[in-house]
Design an enzyme around this catalytic site. Structure first.
Site, short mmCIF file in Angstrom:
data_model
loop_
_atom_site.label_atom_id
_atom_site.label_comp_id
_atom_site.label_asym_id
_atom_site.label_seq_id
_atom_site.Cartn_x
_atom_site.Cartn_y
_atom_site.Cartn_z
N CYS A 1 -19.94 60.96 -45.24
CA CYS A 1 -20.77 62.00 -45.85
C CYS A 1 -21.01 61.66 -47.31
CB CYS A 1 -20.04 63.35 -45.82
SG CYS A 1 -19.66 63.92 -44.17
N GLY B 1 -25.63 60.83 -44.81
CA GLY B 1 -25.49 61.87 -43.80
C GLY B 1 -26.81 62.58 -43.62
N ASN C 1 -15.50 63.88 -47.92
CA ASN C 1 -16.01 62.68 -47.26
C ASN C 1 -14.80 61.89 -46.78
OD1 ASN C 1 -17.55 59.60 -48.53
ND2 ASN C 1 -17.30 60.30 -46.45
N GLY C 2 -14.77 61.62 -45.50
CA GLY C 2 -13.65 60.86 -44.94
C GLY C 2 -13.16 61.47 -43.66
N TYR D 1 -22.96 48.29 -45.41
CA TYR D 1 -24.00 49.14 -44.85
C TYR D 1 -24.21 50.49 -45.55
CZ TYR D 1 -26.10 52.48 -41.50
OH TYR D 1 -26.86 53.46 -40.92
O1 LIG Z 1 -25.57 47.71 -33.73
P1 LIG Z 1 -26.01 49.08 -34.05
O2 LIG Z 1 -25.14 50.11 -33.39
O3 LIG Z 1 -27.46 49.32 -33.79
O4 LIG Z 1 -25.75 49.33 -35.59
C1 LIG Z 1 -26.11 48.44 -36.60
C2 LIG Z 1 -27.46 48.74 -37.17
O5 LIG Z 1 -27.49 50.11 -37.66
C3 LIG Z 1 -27.80 50.10 -39.03
O6 LIG Z 1 -29.19 50.31 -39.26
P2 LIG Z 1 -29.84 51.75 -39.54
O7 LIG Z 1 -31.12 51.85 -38.83
O8 LIG Z 1 -28.84 52.84 -39.29
O9 LIG Z 1 -30.05 51.84 -41.12
P3 LIG Z 1 -30.86 50.93 -42.15
O10 LIG Z 1 -32.30 51.35 -42.10
O11 LIG Z 1 -30.24 51.26 -43.47
O12 LIG Z 1 -30.68 49.50 -41.83
C4 LIG Z 1 -27.40 48.75 -39.53
O13 LIG Z 1 -28.12 48.41 -40.69
C5 LIG Z 1 -27.75 47.87 -38.37
O14 LIG Z 1 -29.13 47.56 -38.39
N1 LIG Z 2 -18.84 62.12 -42.97
C1 LIG Z 2 -17.79 62.69 -43.45
O1 LIG Z 2 -17.12 62.17 -44.31
C2 LIG Z 2 -17.42 63.92 -42.73
C3 LIG Z 2 -16.29 64.70 -43.32
C4 LIG Z 2 -15.58 65.54 -42.31
N2 LIG Z 2 -14.65 64.74 -41.56
C5 LIG Z 2 -16.56 66.26 -41.41
O2 LIG Z 2 -16.51 66.12 -40.24
O3 LIG Z 2 -17.40 67.00 -41.82
MG LIG Z 3 -30.18 48.49 -40.07
#
Ligand SMILES: O=P(O)(O)OC[C@H]1O[C@H](OP(=O)(O)OP(=O)(O)O)[C@H](O)[C@@H]1O
Ligand SMILES: NC(=O)CC[C@H](N)C(=O)O
Ligand SMILES: [Mg+2]
Length: 589
Positions: A55, A84, A158-159, A313
């Site tokens: 988050c 998020g 977050n976490g 990422y």
């Molecule tokens: O193997 P997968 O389960 O598909 O996950 C990996 C992919 O998901 C993310 O992209 P995403 O579209 O979430 O975000 P981005 O636009 O920032 O690359 C990441 O950058 C990879 O492209």
């Molecule tokens: N993405 C997060 O860090 C989520 C925080 C918290 N564990 C929730 O479920 O809302």
């Molecule tokens: Mg991607």
């Protein structure tokens, strides 16, 4: 020392509010709190869903309390939207220490529209963007959370905690605090509240808060970067003893005095005109009031181990986390991966014609890789800018559909060529599988995939939604089998030492990173095989989907519906009725 002015309990009903005004300085148990505490014991209840997501958190204190903080918090949250996409919220603290809240499922632009933000009064506040999975899509788990006792606390996390069940038991049997959702963040807030309550004081000071947070850090295990707000007092941030998730602070001089900001990422400070960005240290708590800043290390020494996946990422490239530019680290990942790719291509005798990034995150690394290999770099996939991140979408079906909605392959860059697709990571393989097919559909001869991260074979338990090993495409597969599973002619992974070196070279004082998704080694300890099995049984995609579809499994469908120890205000942008104010009551829609 700044002193906290203890107020009486907040109550939502107008009659209760009149009472509150009369008895602001009296600590008493509200009728509802008494009612809630008399609800059936929770010993037999398990946490239906253990939240394990990433988050964004934010806290803002303006020196001039007459200026509203909400518009800037909302803007800041939109800059953290990549962390998020499912829910968001803001709570502000206005005159007489009264809280104002707006939170709901949805993106920042939809939930926190101009009309909703205008109702959030007060010069300090806390905000949150949430990334849950299908099983945790309940409005009641949107953050920030609130408890009225003691002192009125608002909380954003977050976490992920890895010991929620015993904590839930402690809350019930020892602290006698009612936990009304399956969120570990509500548990964390109540731990904090319970520790503050133990002071038994009418007024507390910074030392009391440091003691309460230090106690919390001995009571729970997991990853937590948190921002809290105490009514009429100030904002607080703290980071778990291993510093797994990020949070930092910055300030800004104004004519009135200094404004202060806490945020998950430094980009928020840059965009809102704050400077002097500093990370909250692992095991540290920082308290900001209008009289100044107090910071203290409250945890015993532990290994500092920020999550390396933030660099791979999660974080925005223009953020600097723990002294490391995310952008520079991704460039370095591209450079290092180029060496590995070159080696493997030569071994196999494959000639690559073009390097194509998988938008968005891999772009920075892919460009460096192409330059290093002296290959043309082409934007062969055009991204629909109105579709968000697919990995953080709930449910495999939705993720799969959205890869196609998000990316379109341009035939002229693929047709008749051996293409090298570069991605930051391959997790479930959803993206790779879809885009490889798309590349082949438009005539690519060979499709080679290079990943800036090593194969991911282990669950993430610290705040990224990868709970189930069997959902990971690399689980139980070697590189050849992964290539076969996603339909690639060849896959090349970054080695773990190269990934670590790519990030660490920009801050050699960090000796360890959390790399548990690659190694299965969990820095906090406490992650047993039994825990992982339990997590998988609760959180696998198929289980979550089932839970989400069945409100009786602990999820209220659609709008706010059920008992909450915090306010639920549905923003006007959602087309739902507005509910304004902070309530210690239930909301029925
Ligand atoms: O193997 P997968 O389960 O598909 O996950 C990996 C992919 O998901 C993310 O992209 P995403 O579209 O979430 O975000 P981005 O636009 O920032 O690359 C990441 O950058 C990879 O492209
Ligand atoms: N993405 C997060 O860090 C989520 C925080 C918290 N564990 C929730 O479920 O809302
Ligand atoms: Mg991607």
């Amino acid at each position: 020392m700044t002193e906290l002015h203890v107020r009486g309990p907040s109550r939502s009903f107008s009659t209760f509010r009149a009472l509150l005004l009369q008895h602001r300085s009296q600590l008493q148990i509200s009728g509802l709190a008494a009612f809630l505490s008399s609800s059936p014991p929770l010993c037999s209840r398990t946490l239906g869903q253990v939240s394990d997501l990433v988050c964004g958190i934010l806290g803002l204190l303006l020196h001039d309390a007459s200026v509203d903080a909400a518009p800037e918090i909302s803007e800041g949250l939109s800059l953290l939207q990549h962390r998020g996409q499912d829910a968001c919220g803001i709570v502000t603290c206005g005159p007489k220490g009264r809280f104002f809240q707006c939170k709901a499922n949805g993106m920042v632009r939809d939930v926190l529209d101009e009309k909703a933000v205008a109702k959030l009064i007060g010069g300090m506040g806390v905000g949150h963007v949430r990334y849950p999975t299908a099983g945790s899509l309940d409005h009641a788990e949107a953050q920030p959370f609130y408890v009225n006792s003691p002192y009125g606390i608002v909380f954003a996390h977050n976490g992920n905690l890895i010991d929620s069940p015993p904590l839930l038991q402690y809350m019930d049997a020892t602290a006698h605090r009612h936990i009304n959702t399956s969120s570990d963040s509500e548990l964390l807030l109540n731990l904090f509240a319970n520790n503050l309550q133990k002071t038994g004081k009418f007024r507390i000071n910074e030392d009391d808060i440091f003691t309460a947070i230090g106690g919390l850090m001995t009571q729970c295990t997991g990853a937590y970067a948190c921002v809290a707000m105490l009514a009429g007092f100030g904002i607080i941030a703290f980071r778990d003893p291993n510093g797994i998730r990020p949070v930092g602070m910055a300030s800004r001089r104004t004519n009135a005095g200094r404004d202060y900001l806490f945020a998950s990422e430094s980009i928020v400070a840059d965009a809102l005109g704050f400077s002097e960005w500093e990370d909250v240290k692992s095991g540290e708590a920082v308290i900001i009031t209008r009289s100044g800043v107090s910071r203290k290390r409250v945890a015993a020494h532990a290994t500092f181990a920020p999550d390396i996946f933030e660099f791979v990422y999660f974080a925005r490239p223009d953020s600097v986390l723990d002294g490391i530019s995310v952008y520079r680290s991704r460039m370095a990942m591209g450079d290092a991966l180029a060496v590995e790719v070159d080696k493997v291509l030569k071994e196999r005798g494959i000639i690559v014609d073009v390097v194509i990034p998988v938008p968005d995150t891999s772009r920075v690394a892919a460009l460096n890789l192409a330059q290093k290999l002296n290959l043309p770099y082409r934007e062969g996939f055009i991204k629909n800018r109105y579709v968000g991140r697919t990995f953080i979408m709930p449910g495999q079906q939705m993720r799969r559909k959205n890869v196609r909605r998000k990316l379109n392959a341009m035939a002229l860059e693929f047709s008749g060529k051996n293409v090298l697709l570069v991605d930051d990571s391959i997790v479930r393989g959803t993206t790779s599988e879809e885009i490889i097919q798309m590349a082949k559909d438009v005539g690519a001869k060979k499709v080679i995939v290079a990943s800036c991260a090593p194969p991911i074979r282990h669950s993430n338990v610290y705040g990224i939604d990868m709970p189930s090993r069997t959902e990971l495409v690399a689980y139980g597969r070697n590189t050849e089998e992964i290539a076969e599973a996603i339909g690639a002619d060849l896959v090349v992974f970054q080695t773990l030492p190269d990934l670590i070196a790519s990030v660490r070279q920009f801050n050699p004082s960090i000796s360890t990173f959390d790399c548990s998704v690659f190694t299965g080694e969990y820095v906090t300890g406490g992650v047993s095989e039994e825990y992982l099995h339990r997590l998988e049984s609760l959180r696998a995609d198929n289980v979550k989907n089932k839970v989400a579809m069945n409100p009786r499994e602990g999820q209220s469908a659609g709008r706010v519906n059920g008992f909450h120890t915090q306010v639920n205000m549905v923003a006007s942008g959602n087309g739902a009725d507005d509910t304004v104010g902070l309530h210690n009551t239930w909301n029925i829609s």
